[in-house]
Enzyme design. Structure first.
Site, mmCIF file in Angstrom:
data_model
loop_
_atom_site.group_PDB
_atom_site.id
_atom_site.type_symbol
_atom_site.label_atom_id
_atom_site.label_comp_id
_atom_site.label_asym_id
_atom_site.label_seq_id
_atom_site.Cartn_x
_atom_site.Cartn_y
_atom_site.Cartn_z
ATOM 1 N N LYS A 94 5.312 1.864 -2.880
ATOM 2 C CA LYS A 94 5.510 3.235 -3.336
ATOM 3 C C LYS A 94 5.836 3.211 -4.816
ATOM 4 O O LYS A 94 6.433 2.253 -5.321
ATOM 5 C CB LYS A 94 6.659 3.910 -2.587
ATOM 6 N N THR A 152 -4.712 13.149 5.725
ATOM 7 C CA THR A 152 -3.341 13.215 6.223
ATOM 8 C C THR A 152 -3.169 14.392 7.169
ATOM 9 O O THR A 152 -2.591 14.261 8.254
ATOM 10 C CB THR A 152 -2.344 13.305 5.059
ATOM 11 N N LYS A 196 0.848 -1.193 0.000
ATOM 12 C CA LYS A 196 0.000 0.000 0.000
ATOM 13 C C LYS A 196 0.880 1.237 0.000
ATOM 14 O O LYS A 196 1.794 1.348 0.816
ATOM 15 C CB LYS A 196 -0.899 0.020 1.251
#
Length: 432
Positions: free
Chosen positions: A109, A193, A73
């Site tokens: 990533k 975030t 992820k």
């Protein structure tokens, strides 16, 4: 060692923290060896037909780092300085942070070496779709789930999700998160975030008996995560005295209004259908203008780092005067700078805890996509707050009990969980 040299050895710098953890909590040798290298590293070339008819080929990467706990992820960034080492390091940090907050994921990533501000919207879409075609064989809701990162957003994720649907000959919304809500994205994901970083700051401040209205904050960076953090923190009473971006910084002792800054920035932006902003926070009026690096030296209660990696390094850490650091970006403090801050007694709320709000809500998006449910934003925000409170308190309590930094406590919590899962899967020669 200079900041530039530290950046060149980013992965070695990140793994040095892993070495410390393995020694401190006696990780078995086999588990340690598996944690020292990525599970999969893919380099691709992404050809893009430009608007003028020419063809350009952009290098790209996708790395999966230890998928013991679940599928990989992590985000995809479009940036002219992206390279394989950076992507590998970011995937390592993703593996750690998912474990720190107890998500069923490994680390992932991706990146493409490109300056997206030089592309038209159609060129950008071709690049996004071409990247998905290049990595499609290792993607999927049970294998690797990309999300937005630097210079990518919900629009880009929507293009990527649509391209993957075409390749899969069906609807696979759980293959990518961070999508627009109309395409299966979760409500609350855009601000997650920044919201999560504020939750962590609030929890720490409460333990320190510090009130928001008595706390000054400087923020390096003014992208999506930083803006939403600033907006929510300002609404809660924190005094945002400075913000910066790649072109400079602004300062006001009385405090800045993040919404007013963003409104001015958007009003003056180069029209690119809101995909990228080409203006700066420095267009704000009635504020003091600073060099962007000056922001790092301000005497504030909290310095929030929301730009790129290694912004605080051995060469400038002694100029940092903040009472505490909050890492909203990935890896903004190098390991050597981190040691210096620890020696000085400056607490650092680490990225592997503080910036997990995005991946937690991406997890909620993945769950909703797989179950066919749609949760209201209030429920998303409630779940996020509860999840972060549980995991943050474990980190804070461990740091207190073992008399170590928050980063050491967070890494021990995450690596311990991954290592234990590796051992339970078997084939560890030194397990009993």
């Amino acid at each position: 060692m200079s900041g530039q040299t530290e950046h060149a050895n980013l992965f070695d710098d990140a793994r040095s923290r892993l070495e410390e953890v393995c020694q401190a909590i006696d990780i078995q040798g086999d588990a340690r060896e598996r944690l020292m290298q990525p599970t999969l590293s893919l380099q691709v070339s992404v050809p893009v037909r430009m608007d003028d008819g020419s063809l350009k080929v952009f290098p790209g990467w996708r790395v999966q780092y230890n998928t013991t706990l679940g599928p990989a992820k992590g985000g995809i960034r479009f940036h002219p300085d992206v390279n394989q080492e950076e992507v590998t390091t970011l995937s390592f940090w993703m593996a750690v942070k998912c474990a720190v907050v107890d998500l069923p994921y490994g680390g992932g990533k991706g990146g493409v070496k490109v300056d997206p501000k030089q592309l038209s919207k159609l060129e950008l879409e071709r690049l996004a779709r071409g990247y998905v075609r290049a990595i499609a064989d290792i993607m999927g809701p049970d294998r690797d789930i990309p999300a937005p990162d630097v210079n990518t957003n919900a629009t880009v994720m929507g293009w990527m999700a649509d391209e993957f649907d075409h390749l899969a000959r069906g609807k696979v919304p759980a293959a990518i998160t961070g999508k627009p809500p109309e395409l299966g994205g979760s409500l609350g994901r855009v601000a997650a975030t920044g919201r999560g970083a504020l939750h962590v700051l609030d929890l720490w401040a409460a333990r320190e008996k510090r009130k928001p209205e008595e706390t000054t904050v400087a923020i390096q960076g003014f992208g999506n995560a930083a803006y939403h953090f600033a907006r929510l923190a300002h609404d809660q009473g924190y005094r945002i005295v400075a913000v910066s971006d790649s072109k400079g910084a602004i300062y006001s002792e009385e405090g800045l209004d993040p919404d007013a800054i963003m409104e001015q920035k958007q009003r003056n932006m180069r029209l690119h259908e809101m995909v990228y902003c080409d203006d700066s926070v420095c267009i704000a009026e009635d504020v003091e203008k600073l060099d962007r690096d000056e922001l790092l030296t301000l005497e504030v209660d909290v310095l929030a780092l929301a730009a790129l990696e290694n912004q605080v390094h051995e060469d400038n850490v002694d100029q940092v005067k903040a009472g505490a650091l909050l890492e909203i970006a990935n890896g903004p403090v190098s390991s050597r700078a981190d040691e210096r801050l620890e020696e000085r007694g400056v607490p650092v709320l680490p990225d592997v805890l503080a910036n997990t709000g995005g991946v937690i809500v991406s997890y909620y998006e993945w769950v909703q996509n797989r179950s066919g449910e749609r949760w209201p934003e209030e429920e998303i925000n409630r779940r996020l707050a509860e999840h972060l409170e549980r995991q943050s308190e474990l980190v804070f309590e461990r740091a207190e009990q073992e008399e170590i930094s928050y980063r050491r406590a967070a890494y021990r919590q995450g690596i311990e969980r991954i290592a234990h899962a590796i051992e339970l899967r078997g084939n560890c020669q030194d397990s009993e």
